[in-house]
Design a protein around this motif. Sequence first.
Motif, PDB file in Angstrom:
ATOM      1  N   ALA A 258       1.078  -1.126  -0.517  1.00  0.00           N
ATOM      2  CA  ALA A 258       0.009   0.149  -0.169  1.00  0.00           C
ATOM      3  C   ALA A 258       0.890   0.921  -0.110  1.00  0.00           C
ATOM      4  O   ALA A 258       0.609   2.645  -0.572  1.00  0.00           O
ATOM      5  CB  ALA A 258      -0.991  -0.402   1.246  1.00  0.00           C
ATOM      6  N   ASN A 259       2.409   1.360   0.650  1.00  0.00           N
ATOM      7  CA  ASN A 259       3.091   2.262   0.465  1.00  0.00           C
ATOM      8  C   ASN A 259       4.207   2.353  -0.526  1.00  0.00           C
ATOM      9  O   ASN A 259       5.389   2.537  -0.594  1.00  0.00           O
ATOM     10  CB  ASN A 259       3.606   2.676   1.666  1.00  0.00           C
ATOM     11  N   GLY A 260       3.413   1.299  -1.660  1.00  0.00           N
ATOM     12  CA  GLY A 260       4.588   2.039  -2.565  1.00  0.00           C
ATOM     13  C   GLY A 260       5.448   1.096  -2.778  1.00  0.00           C
ATOM     14  O   GLY A 260       7.159   0.899  -3.236  1.00  0.00           O
ATOM     15  N   GLN A 261       5.859   0.194  -1.487  1.00  0.00           N
ATOM     16  CA  GLN A 261       6.929  -1.214  -1.171  1.00  0.00           C
ATOM     17  C   GLN A 261       6.379  -2.122  -1.589  1.00  0.00           C
ATOM     18  O   GLN A 261       7.918  -3.110  -1.267  1.00  0.00           O
ATOM     19  CB  GLN A 261       7.997  -0.664   0.002  1.00  0.00           C
ATOM     20  N   GLY A 262       6.117  -2.924  -2.940  1.00  0.00           N
ATOM     21  CA  GLY A 262       5.937  -4.356  -2.961  1.00  0.00           C
ATOM     22  C   GLY A 262       7.053  -4.139  -4.244  1.00  0.00           C
ATOM     23  O   GLY A 262       6.886  -4.910  -5.397  1.00  0.00           O
ATOM     24  N   ASN A 263       8.160  -5.048  -3.687  1.00  0.00           N
ATOM     25  CA  ASN A 263       8.715  -5.656  -4.600  1.00  0.00           C
ATOM     26  C   ASN A 263       8.730  -6.768  -4.378  1.00  0.00           C
ATOM     27  O   ASN A 263       7.638  -7.120  -4.130  1.00  0.00           O
ATOM     28  CB  ASN A 263      10.240  -5.092  -3.757  1.00  0.00           C
ATOM     29  N   ASN A 264       9.546  -7.508  -5.926  1.00  0.00           N
ATOM     30  CA  ASN A 264       8.768  -8.976  -5.784  1.00  0.00           C
ATOM     31  C   ASN A 264       9.428 -10.173  -5.127  1.00  0.00           C
ATOM     32  O   ASN A 264       8.328 -11.282  -5.075  1.00  0.00           O
ATOM     33  CB  ASN A 264       9.734 -10.206  -6.838  1.00  0.00           C
ATOM     34  N   ASP A 265      10.142  -9.857  -3.676  1.00  0.00           N
ATOM     35  CA  ASP A 265      10.194 -10.816  -3.066  1.00  0.00           C
ATOM     36  C   ASP A 265       9.055 -10.280  -2.005  1.00  0.00           C
ATOM     37  O   ASP A 265       7.915 -11.666  -1.593  1.00  0.00           O
ATOM     38  CB  ASP A 265      11.584 -10.480  -1.872  1.00  0.00           C
ATOM     39  N   ILE A 266       8.425  -9.418  -1.769  1.00  0.00           N
ATOM     40  CA  ILE A 266       7.775  -9.188  -0.696  1.00  0.00           C
ATOM     41  C   ILE A 266       6.338  -9.727  -1.397  1.00  0.00           C
ATOM     42  O   ILE A 266       5.162 -10.464  -1.226  1.00  0.00           O
ATOM     43  CB  ILE A 266       7.275  -7.209  -0.333  1.00  0.00           C
ATOM     44  N   LEU A 267       6.577  -9.040  -2.677  1.00  0.00           N
ATOM     45  CA  LEU A 267       4.737  -9.768  -2.999  1.00  0.00           C
ATOM     46  C   LEU A 267       4.694 -11.460  -3.614  1.00  0.00           C
ATOM     47  O   LEU A 267       3.883 -11.890  -3.794  1.00  0.00           O
ATOM     48  CB  LEU A 267       4.990  -8.939  -5.157  1.00  0.00           C
ATOM     49  N   ASN A 268       6.015 -12.185  -3.927  1.00  0.00           N
ATOM     50  CA  ASN A 268       5.801 -13.820  -4.424  1.00  0.00           C
ATOM     51  C   ASN A 268       5.539 -13.816  -3.130  1.00  0.00           C
ATOM     52  O   ASN A 268       4.762 -15.192  -2.590  1.00  0.00           O
ATOM     53  CB  ASN A 268       7.425 -13.663  -4.373  1.00  0.00           C
ATOM     54  N   GLN A 269       5.952 -13.794  -1.407  1.00  0.00           N
ATOM     55  CA  GLN A 269       5.950 -14.062  -0.341  1.00  0.00           C
ATOM     56  C   GLN A 269       3.820 -13.804   0.114  1.00  0.00           C
ATOM     57  O   GLN A 269       3.704 -15.061   0.555  1.00  0.00           O
ATOM     58  CB  GLN A 269       6.551 -13.439   1.139  1.00  0.00           C
ATOM     59  N   LEU A 270       4.113 -12.857  -0.551  1.00  0.00           N
ATOM     60  CA  LEU A 270       2.189 -12.643  -0.171  1.00  0.00           C
ATOM     61  C   LEU A 270       1.278 -13.308  -1.130  1.00  0.00           C
ATOM     62  O   LEU A 270       0.779 -13.464  -1.081  1.00  0.00           O
ATOM     63  CB  LEU A 270       2.294 -10.724  -0.390  1.00  0.00           C
ATOM     64  N   LYS A 271       2.038 -13.753  -2.199  1.00  0.00           N
ATOM     65  CA  LYS A 271       1.168 -14.447  -3.046  1.00  0.00           C
ATOM     66  C   LYS A 271       1.401 -16.060  -2.413  1.00  0.00           C
ATOM     67  O   LYS A 271       0.300 -16.916  -2.509  1.00  0.00           O
ATOM     68  CB  LYS A 271       1.975 -14.816  -4.780  1.00  0.00           C
ATOM     69  N   GLY A 272       2.303 -16.505  -2.209  1.00  0.00           N
ATOM     70  CA  GLY A 272       2.418 -17.496  -1.137  1.00  0.00           C
ATOM     71  C   GLY A 272       1.317 -17.743  -0.187  1.00  0.00           C
ATOM     72  O   GLY A 272       1.190 -18.830  -0.290  1.00  0.00           O
TER      73      GLY A 272
ATOM     74  N   LYS B 268      -1.239 -10.652 -10.466  1.00  0.00           N
ATOM     75  CA  LYS B 268      -0.426 -10.335 -11.831  1.00  0.00           C
ATOM     76  C   LYS B 268      -0.099  -8.844 -11.528  1.00  0.00           C
ATOM     77  O   LYS B 268       0.541  -8.062 -12.663  1.00  0.00           O
ATOM     78  CB  LYS B 268      -2.204  -9.384 -11.337  1.00  0.00           C
ATOM     79  N   MET B 269      -0.163  -8.824 -10.265  1.00  0.00           N
ATOM     80  CA  MET B 269       1.019  -7.076  -9.576  1.00  0.00           C
ATOM     81  C   MET B 269       2.650  -7.828 -10.281  1.00  0.00           C
ATOM     82  O   MET B 269       2.941  -6.600 -10.410  1.00  0.00           O
ATOM     83  CB  MET B 269       0.744  -7.066  -8.680  1.00  0.00           C
ATOM     84  N   ILE B 270       3.352  -8.857  -9.595  1.00  0.00           N
ATOM     85  CA  ILE B 270       4.135  -9.313 -10.345  1.00  0.00           C
ATOM     86  C   ILE B 270       4.462  -9.377 -11.725  1.00  0.00           C
ATOM     87  O   ILE B 270       5.226  -9.168 -11.948  1.00  0.00           O
ATOM     88  CB  ILE B 270       4.102 -10.926  -9.541  1.00  0.00           C
ATOM     89  N   GLN B 271       2.895  -9.579 -12.600  1.00  0.00           N
ATOM     90  CA  GLN B 271       3.148  -9.833 -14.089  1.00  0.00           C
ATOM     91  C   GLN B 271       3.784  -8.602 -14.390  1.00  0.00           C
ATOM     92  O   GLN B 271       4.411  -8.320 -15.311  1.00  0.00           O
ATOM     93  CB  GLN B 271       2.517 -10.588 -14.300  1.00  0.00           C
ATOM     94  N   GLU B 272       2.670  -7.460 -13.842  1.00  0.00           N
ATOM     95  CA  GLU B 272       2.762  -6.289 -14.552  1.00  0.00           C
ATOM     96  C   GLU B 272       3.989  -5.070 -13.507  1.00  0.00           C
ATOM     97  O   GLU B 272       4.301  -4.779 -14.560  1.00  0.00           O
ATOM     98  CB  GLU B 272       2.136  -5.284 -13.695  1.00  0.00           C
TER      99      GLU B 272
END
Length: 415
Positions: free
Chosen positions: A381-395, A411-415
């Motif tokens: 939400a604060n714009g800090q969603g890097n790939n590590d963050i998003l991949n763990q969140l997806k998991g 979708k966020m990761i793909q974008e």
Amino acid sequence: MKKTILIASALLLGTFSFAQKKELKSVEKALKSGKAAEARTTLDGIQGMIDGADDKYKAQYYFLKGKTMNNLGSYKEAVSSLKEAIAFEESKGMNKYTGEARTILNEVAGNLVNSAIEDNKSKKYGEAAEKLYMAYEVDTNNQDYLYYAASSAVNGSDYEKALEYYLKLKDLGYTGVVTEYYATDAATGEKAKFNSETERDLMVKAKSHVKPENIDSESRLPEIVKNIALIYSQQGKVEEAIAAAKEARESNPDDMGLLLTEANLYIKLDKKDKFKELMTEAVQKDPNNPDLHYNIGVISMQQGNMEEARATFQKVLSLKPSYTNAALNLSTTYVDEGNALIEEMNKLGNSRADNAKYDTLKKKKDSLFRKGADVLEDLVANGQGNNDILNQLKGIYGALGDNENFMRVKKMIQE
């Protein structure tokens, strides 16, 4: 007959001295004409006569040889000969060449440093280290030469020599701290650095700059001790490394760099409790440093102290909300605890009691996973969603069976 021999010897000695004087004059003439190679040839020709020469010719010979070798770029021989000239005159109460010899030695030191800089550029680190150490031997008041000699030795992987130099620097109490002079540009508001206090003060007096400041540069001692420790550690001498760090800290108790160096050595020994103890000490000295809190959190996590780890990672995020590694680890504490419950769930049977316990454990597991997800969602939400963050969140959403959020994050990761 005996008297005749003595006269002959006296005549021979006179011829000997006359020849030396003539040759040395020709060396001086060659040097003035820029013919250093010719001067060297002449000096080599009379080298065998020097032991029996008059004192004044010996001093002149050593001096001219040093001057010649400097002109030829043979700095090691230049230093040796010039020092020999100075030492010889001191031993004989003479002072004809000493002053100029010292001047040339300073010139040699400069030439050695410049040559070492080029060697470093060419990755000839061993040669650079040798030249810088030689420059230090010429001018022992300039301990920076010794520091850079050690650095070059490290770059050249000559750790034995580097250790020797670093230990010498430590014994000398070298810090490399210098006072730097600053003032703020009155027109731009930017802080400017000046070469000297006088230069800075003139600009302040002219009112082009304001707010003069004297700022000491950072001490190099922590780096020196750290490198001593690393070399000892590489040699399998971790106890010696820790002893070096402790000794340095005794004379510099407030130096954070030394404290952290000692703490990191305990990690090498897998002494997590001692590491944590020193990290806690560091936090007391610098309570708003998120990195120090983070290190305590990591150790607490490794020791299985999840509540303490969570509190520490939350402290990190309160100090620095964008600290992604702290958020990842905080989320992981919840995920790991949830995974432990899954293992417990998988061991249950099919009885009514087991099924009831399964449902209870599943609720707790899902709650933990949601907490882990919430931590990461705050970063996103604060714009800090890097790939590590998003991949763990997806998991996490995948494990929860939350397909809607799973697809959203994917979708966020793909974008």
